[in-house]
Design an enzyme around this catalytic site. Structure first.
Site, PDB file in Angstrom:
ATOM      1  N   SER A  11     -33.584 -25.670 -12.739  1.00  0.00           N
ATOM      2  CA  SER A  11     -33.148 -26.203 -14.145  1.00  0.00           C
ATOM      3  C   SER A  11     -32.957 -27.686 -13.813  1.00  0.00           C
ATOM      4  CB  SER A  11     -32.102 -25.608 -14.441  1.00  0.00           C
ATOM      5  OG  SER A  11     -31.065 -25.449 -13.514  1.00  0.00           O
ATOM      6  N   TRP A  12     -32.183 -28.054 -12.850  1.00  0.00           N
ATOM      7  CA  TRP A  12     -31.639 -29.585 -12.737  1.00  0.00           C
ATOM      8  C   TRP A  12     -32.713 -30.299 -11.996  1.00  0.00           C
ATOM      9  CZ3 TRP A  12     -28.896 -32.966 -14.402  1.00  0.00           C
ATOM     10  CH2 TRP A  12     -27.465 -32.803 -14.562  1.00  0.00           C
ATOM     11  N   LYS A 109     -24.464 -29.739  -4.697  1.00  0.00           N
ATOM     12  CA  LYS A 109     -23.033 -29.796  -4.506  1.00  0.00           C
ATOM     13  C   LYS A 109     -22.660 -28.393  -3.461  1.00  0.00           C
ATOM     14  CE  LYS A 109     -22.816 -31.860  -9.181  1.00  0.00           C
ATOM     15  NZ  LYS A 109     -22.059 -31.751 -10.446  1.00  0.00           N
ATOM     16  N   SER A 142     -21.844 -32.565 -15.606  1.00  0.00           N
ATOM     17  CA  SER A 142     -22.908 -32.643 -16.290  1.00  0.00           C
ATOM     18  C   SER A 142     -23.618 -31.328 -15.926  1.00  0.00           C
ATOM     19  CB  SER A 142     -23.873 -33.711 -15.566  1.00  0.00           C
ATOM     20  OG  SER A 142     -24.022 -33.657 -14.136  1.00  0.00           O
ATOM     21  N   LYS A 195     -15.320 -28.244  -6.433  1.00  0.00           N
ATOM     22  CA  LYS A 195     -14.718 -27.813  -7.800  1.00  0.00           C
ATOM     23  C   LYS A 195     -15.635 -26.335  -8.287  1.00  0.00           C
ATOM     24  CE  LYS A 195     -19.098 -29.003  -9.669  1.00  0.00           C
ATOM     25  NZ  LYS A 195     -19.810 -28.423 -10.432  1.00  0.00           N
ATOM     26  N   ASP A 249     -15.970 -33.780 -13.410  1.00  0.00           N
ATOM     27  CA  ASP A 249     -16.733 -32.579 -13.027  1.00  0.00           C
ATOM     28  C   ASP A 249     -15.867 -31.336 -13.197  1.00  0.00           C
ATOM     29  OD1 ASP A 249     -19.331 -31.420 -12.349  1.00  0.00           O
ATOM     30  OD2 ASP A 249     -19.455 -31.914 -10.567  1.00  0.00           O
ATOM     31  N   THR A 253     -16.798 -27.909 -15.366  1.00  0.00           N
ATOM     32  CA  THR A 253     -17.229 -26.660 -14.757  1.00  0.00           C
ATOM     33  C   THR A 253     -16.201 -25.614 -14.736  1.00  0.00           C
ATOM     34  OG1 THR A 253     -18.319 -28.478 -13.074  1.00  0.00           O
ATOM     35  CG2 THR A 253     -18.225 -26.058 -12.445  1.00  0.00           C
ATOM     36  N   SER A 259     -21.793 -23.332 -16.850  1.00  0.00           N
ATOM     37  CA  SER A 259     -21.407 -23.146 -15.433  1.00  0.00           C
ATOM     38  C   SER A 259     -21.648 -21.818 -14.674  1.00  0.00           C
ATOM     39  CB  SER A 259     -19.996 -23.410 -15.077  1.00  0.00           C
ATOM     40  OG  SER A 259     -19.682 -23.238 -13.950  1.00  0.00           O
ATOM     41  N   ASN A 261     -20.822 -20.937 -11.810  1.00  0.00           N
ATOM     42  CA  ASN A 261     -19.485 -20.623 -11.078  1.00  0.00           C
ATOM     43  C   ASN A 261     -18.438 -19.841 -11.945  1.00  0.00           C
ATOM     44  OD1 ASN A 261     -19.967 -21.493  -8.250  1.00  0.00           O
ATOM     45  ND2 ASN A 261     -20.676 -23.048  -9.648  1.00  0.00           N
TER      46      ASN A 261
END
Length: 339
Positions: A11-12, A109, A142, A195, A249, A253, A259, A261
């Site tokens: 996706s990113w 990340k 983002s 995060k 962020d 998130t 997200s 997570n």
């Protein structure tokens, strides 16, 4: 403009690649799933990762690493943390063959379990030994889904060589994504990685039906933990954690259903077992891996991170969520402002 190779076509990777092509750059995506590459090349879509969305038609995809890296001025790593080192080893071999030395940019990340290395450290070890200046990290509030819809977004781009950060800022910025430079590469990476752990905790609170007060408290104390780890273990600048890669962020998130997570944590709070959640997620939940490295860093450096440690026990020691919340609220009194 520049020739940019995006390593990762999830996706990113797809969204950033399309955005960079919108900016006028020559973009090629590298990924090892032939069906995804074929879909991108023929239909300009990536339905497995991004539903009802189309990439810039100039973006190409390939599973040939040498083809992807040929003439590239910038390599953008958008991979799961666990894949970075092996891909980096292969990239080094190809770059040695091509005789080129492009700028490396990471949007990954995470912290590598075992080595407890940040992504920039992995890239310098495997590709550019002793040349940290050739690494730029981008991180901030983002989600791929929002950037794909050209929502307004602000992101930090960090490097020990500010000129490289400024180059990325120039090439990546447009009328819906604004990049800010930051000299604290390490701090930006720590903030972006940890995060994700706090986001799992935020999801758990939602799954347990706690309200806004609890969520606000969690994010505030979570930021204190991230800052403590960054400053004590990595020598990061405290101010970075008050910026886009830190609190920015963390907010997005911990509050967005985009997200993974947060969604993982919400399902944990609802009582679902971790493995079932991970099996059904479809994409990597970075916080579930990063928390292992955070746990190891806490033990090795005597860093107090009660939220992160509670998440580690829930995920890997089968601890009960309600018990961990009770223990958290029953801890001995502490001053708010401390390292």
């Amino acid at each position: 403009m520049a020739k940019i190779s995006v390593l990762g076509n999830g996706s990113w990777g797809s969204v950033l690649g399309s955005m960079l092509a919108d900016n006028g750059n020559d973009v090629i995506l590298f990924g090892n799933i032939a069906a995804v590459n074929q879909e991108i090349n023929e239909k300009h879509t990536n339905e497995h990762y991004m539903k009802n969305w189309s990439l810039n038609e100039s973006v190409k995809a390939t599973d040939d690493l040498e083809l992807a890296l040929k003439d590239a001025e910038i390599l953008l790593f958008v991979l799961p943390t666990k894949a970075v080192r092996i891909v980096a080893k292969n990239v080094r071999k190809v770059l040695d063959k091509l005789g080129t030395k492009p700028l490396l940019v990471t949007a990954t990340k995470g912290i590598e379990p075992g080595s407890k290395k940040l992504i920039s450290e992995i890239l310098t070890e495997e590709i550019y030994p002793n040349d940290l200046d050739k690494i730029v990290a981008i991180s901030g509030p983002s989600h791929a889904e929002n950037v794909a819809q050209k929502d307004l977004t602000a992101i930090a781009c960090a490097s020990t060589d500010i000129k490289n950060a400024e180059l990325v800022q120039k090439l990546f910025s447009n009328n819906y994504v604004r990049f800010y430079t930051n000299p604290d590469l390490i701090g930006v990476e720590v903030a972006g990685a940890v995060k994700n752990v706090i986001a799992i905790a935020a999801g758990i609170l939602v799954g347990k039906k706690f309200g806004d007060d609890a969520k606000a408290a969690l994010m505030t104390r979570g930021l204190a933990e991230i800052t403590r780890l960054g400053v004590k273990c990595f020598g990061a600048d405290r101010l970075t954690f008050s910026g886009l890669a830190g609190i920015g962020d963390l907010i997005v998130t911990c509050t967005s259903s985009n997200s993974r997570n947060w969604r993982c944590g919400k399902q944990l709070g609802e009582g679902k077992p971790l493995q079932e959640i991970l099996d059904n997620m479809g994409q990597v939940v970075e916080g579930a891996t990063t928390v292992k490295a955070v746990h190891e860093l806490c033990e090795a450096n005597d860093v107090d991170m009660p939220i992160s440690e509670a998440i580690y026990r829930v995920l890997y020691e089968n601890s009960d969520v309600d018990l961990e919340i009770k223990k958290m609220m029953g801890r001995s009194p502490k001053p708010e402002i401390r390292l």
